[in-house]
Design a protein around this motif. Sequence first.
Motif, PDB file in Angstrom:
ATOM      1  N   TYR A  96      35.230 -13.360   9.757  1.00  0.00           N
ATOM      2  CA  TYR A  96      34.714 -12.407   8.780  1.00  0.00           C
ATOM      3  C   TYR A  96      34.166 -11.180   9.501  1.00  0.00           C
ATOM      4  N   LYS A  97      34.516 -10.024   8.977  1.00  0.00           N
ATOM      5  CA  LYS A  97      34.103  -8.779   9.634  1.00  0.00           C
ATOM      6  C   LYS A  97      33.403  -7.848   8.650  1.00  0.00           C
ATOM      7  N   ARG A  98      32.374  -7.197   9.142  1.00  0.00           N
ATOM      8  CA  ARG A  98      31.710  -6.140   8.381  1.00  0.00           C
ATOM      9  C   ARG A  98      32.255  -4.810   8.853  1.00  0.00           C
ATOM     10  N   VAL A  99      32.710  -3.990   7.923  1.00  0.00           N
ATOM     11  CA  VAL A  99      33.296  -2.694   8.292  1.00  0.00           C
ATOM     12  C   VAL A  99      32.511  -1.569   7.634  1.00  0.00           C
ATOM     13  N   MET A 100      32.509  -0.431   8.281  1.00  0.00           N
ATOM     14  CA  MET A 100      31.857   0.743   7.714  1.00  0.00           C
ATOM     15  C   MET A 100      32.858   1.465   6.813  1.00  0.00           C
ATOM     16  N   PRO A 101      32.375   2.082   5.733  1.00  0.00           N
ATOM     17  CA  PRO A 101      33.285   2.765   4.805  1.00  0.00           C
ATOM     18  C   PRO A 101      33.884   4.030   5.414  1.00  0.00           C
ATOM     19  N   ASP A 102      35.009   4.443   4.877  1.00  0.00           N
ATOM     20  CA  ASP A 102      35.636   5.675   5.350  1.00  0.00           C
ATOM     21  C   ASP A 102      34.776   6.886   5.003  1.00  0.00           C
ATOM     22  N   ALA A 121      15.490  -6.959  -0.856  1.00  0.00           N
ATOM     23  CA  ALA A 121      16.809  -6.716  -1.447  1.00  0.00           C
ATOM     24  C   ALA A 121      17.825  -6.534  -0.342  1.00  0.00           C
ATOM     25  N   VAL A 122      19.038  -7.005  -0.581  1.00  0.00           N
ATOM     26  CA  VAL A 122      20.174  -6.806   0.329  1.00  0.00           C
ATOM     27  C   VAL A 122      21.372  -6.422  -0.521  1.00  0.00           C
ATOM     28  N   ALA A 123      22.372  -5.815   0.100  1.00  0.00           N
ATOM     29  CA  ALA A 123      23.523  -5.340  -0.678  1.00  0.00           C
ATOM     30  C   ALA A 123      24.777  -5.282   0.179  1.00  0.00           C
ATOM     31  N   ALA A 124      25.924  -5.263  -0.496  1.00  0.00           N
ATOM     32  CA  ALA A 124      27.225  -5.141   0.180  1.00  0.00           C
ATOM     33  C   ALA A 124      28.259  -4.704  -0.846  1.00  0.00           C
ATOM     34  N   VAL A 125      29.465  -4.361  -0.356  1.00  0.00           N
ATOM     35  CA  VAL A 125      30.548  -3.904  -1.236  1.00  0.00           C
ATOM     36  C   VAL A 125      31.820  -4.679  -0.911  1.00  0.00           C
ATOM     37  N   LEU A 126      32.460  -5.213  -1.948  1.00  0.00           N
ATOM     38  CA  LEU A 126      33.804  -5.778  -1.803  1.00  0.00           C
ATOM     39  C   LEU A 126      34.783  -4.711  -2.272  1.00  0.00           C
ATOM     40  N   ARG A 127      35.489  -4.130  -1.327  1.00  0.00           N
ATOM     41  CA  ARG A 127      36.338  -2.968  -1.607  1.00  0.00           C
ATOM     42  C   ARG A 127      37.785  -3.407  -1.846  1.00  0.00           C
ATOM     43  N   ASN A 128      38.389  -2.825  -2.870  1.00  0.00           N
ATOM     44  CA  ASN A 128      39.797  -3.077  -3.207  1.00  0.00           C
ATOM     45  C   ASN A 128      40.077  -4.569  -3.392  1.00  0.00           C
ATOM     46  N   PHE A 274      34.812 -14.395  -1.292  1.00  0.00           N
ATOM     47  CA  PHE A 274      35.736 -13.596  -2.094  1.00  0.00           C
ATOM     48  C   PHE A 274      36.321 -12.396  -1.369  1.00  0.00           C
ATOM     49  N   SER A 275      35.970 -12.208  -0.098  1.00  0.00           N
ATOM     50  CA  SER A 275      36.641 -11.167   0.692  1.00  0.00           C
ATOM     51  C   SER A 275      38.099 -11.535   0.942  1.00  0.00           C
ATOM     52  N   GLU A 276      38.440 -12.794   0.680  1.00  0.00           N
ATOM     53  CA  GLU A 276      39.834 -13.254   0.786  1.00  0.00           C
ATOM     54  C   GLU A 276      40.746 -12.458  -0.135  1.00  0.00           C
ATOM     55  N   GLN A 281      41.918  -8.496   4.079  1.00  0.00           N
ATOM     56  CA  GLN A 281      41.331  -9.825   3.930  1.00  0.00           C
ATOM     57  C   GLN A 281      40.170 -10.082   4.891  1.00  0.00           C
ATOM     58  N   PHE A 282      39.148 -10.725   4.358  1.00  0.00           N
ATOM     59  CA  PHE A 282      37.985 -11.178   5.113  1.00  0.00           C
ATOM     60  C   PHE A 282      37.206 -10.033   5.766  1.00  0.00           C
ATOM     61  N   THR A 283      37.299  -8.849   5.170  1.00  0.00           N
ATOM     62  CA  THR A 283      36.460  -7.729   5.603  1.00  0.00           C
ATOM     63  C   THR A 283      35.541  -7.342   4.452  1.00  0.00           C
ATOM     64  N   VAL A 284      34.323  -6.971   4.798  1.00  0.00           N
ATOM     65  CA  VAL A 284      33.309  -6.625   3.799  1.00  0.00           C
ATOM     66  C   VAL A 284      32.734  -5.268   4.157  1.00  0.00           C
ATOM     67  N   GLU A 285      32.658  -4.397   3.165  1.00  0.00           N
ATOM     68  CA  GLU A 285      32.112  -3.057   3.410  1.00  0.00           C
ATOM     69  C   GLU A 285      30.591  -3.125   3.454  1.00  0.00           C
ATOM     70  N   ALA A 286      30.034  -2.486   4.464  1.00  0.00           N
ATOM     71  CA  ALA A 286      28.590  -2.517   4.661  1.00  0.00           C
ATOM     72  C   ALA A 286      27.866  -1.633   3.656  1.00  0.00           C
TER      73      ALA A 286
END
Length: 548
Positions: A96-102, A121-128, A274-276, A281-286
Amino acid sequence: MPTVSVKRDLLFQALGRSYTHEEFDELCFEFGLELDEITSEKEIISKEQGSVKAAGASDVVLYKIDVPANRYDLLCLEGLVRGLQVFKERIKAPVYKRVMPDGKIQKLIITEETAKIRPFAVAAVLRNIKFTKDRYDSFIELQEKLHQNICRKRALVAIGTHDLDTLSGPFTYTAKRPSDIKFKPLNKTKEYTACELMNIYKTDNHLKQYLHIIENKPLYPVIYDSNGVVLSMPPIINGDHSRITVNTRNVFIECTGTDFTKAKIVLDIIVTMFSEYCEKQFTVEAAEVVFPNGKSYTFPELAYRKEIVRADLINKKVGIRETPENLAKLLTRMYLKSEVIGDGNQIEIEIPPTRADIIHACDIVEDAAIAYGYNNIQMTLPKTYTIANQFPLNKLTELLRHDMAAAGFTEVLTFALCSQEDIADKLGVDISATKAVHISNPKTAEFQVARTTLLPGLLKTIAANRKMPLPLKLFEISDIVIKDSNTDVGAKNYRHLCAVYYNKNPGFEIIHGLLDRIMQLLDVPPGEDKAGYVIRASEDGVPVVHVF
């Protein structure tokens, strides 16, 4: 243990093969799970509400699987399938990898008003991400399972998921007076103030169980976007504006709570499961979270860590004789990527973010035992020779119980915790003179201290049974707890016996006779001679037996 319901056909499709009920039951057992029930939605409704209500319900076969309470990664179909596939060595555990948004990173700003309510509080984004009806249902179901499990019914953590394309960052997590919060909640057609919502949800079978968390607070937590749109009022309800659907492509996930560690675990579990379904796949936007002190943190952490355990320790604890290489292979099957290092007896284990249950070396040993198979461990006699025997004090207690019953007295079992009034005010004793052990955070006034005498419990039992025919002859043989600075825990247990005779007449001779019988059984003669006993009045007027 939490129970996960999954559709059989959907499960087999994800696993890439079909099983008979017996085969899948065996697979679950090998993996440390239990196939609890095979049913269907129609059958469930029929049992609970009758066949009339069940008409038209789905006949799809459901597997109800019992999952260990600390395996949060197995609370949904996605995690269950991934775990079984890795266990059967059909796939390797994903990374699993955390990636920075474009573009610009999504930011959640926490204000100081939240400090006394839900400060974290914590947060993250599942992109596309690509949902289907089944994936969407699983996504919602996982949140509910987490809420009931690690989140402790939203008291520690509450999860909010939102359609990011309907919102505009940065987001603000703050707290306001209930009358100042107004929005259209999920599944409602108009706006309500927070006060109105709390009244409405008092009759809601699902949400009423969460109201107590904030209803008596002067301020309610709330999350806004940059346009003032309400995302949610945690831990009660999300806003309807940002609700996710099957067509949602970008999901903003926020977890608020009173436990920072558990909030991070919950976020990690949701995004890893659910990043699958994301385009990558298996990347999560920070996402960036800014705390009231100005410090900012990036989530999700998705932290991998490494532990080193000696192979001989695993063999010794489990009771097997496996090579370090085989043990490393067994652990890898349990989603713990492992390899032999150093002198050939050390195993380095990589703990993924999905395995928050791995805290100590013993957790790793347990997984090795599961992978090896409990039924494959040979039974052996222990090398030490011991004979089990009852503790003398417990043996004496049992003998006295029988004789007390033979004397016509009925045994009662009361709580070891009681209120301060029970052992002090109601007995005419000052609480400071009781040497009672106090509970630092009692949940109710009835459980403030550990009892220092058995008498209040018996008196309360009589008070609750005054309608019973007289006489009432009750006794209890149990432990009391007294402060003792000479012990390592600061307190000590003492075994006491207490008996009460309740009737229209005093009946002192009955209690006196019972005492004489007990002393006879204990071989303690009457009199002030050595090893004898006498009855004298104490300072508080209660007769006390003195044994010399």
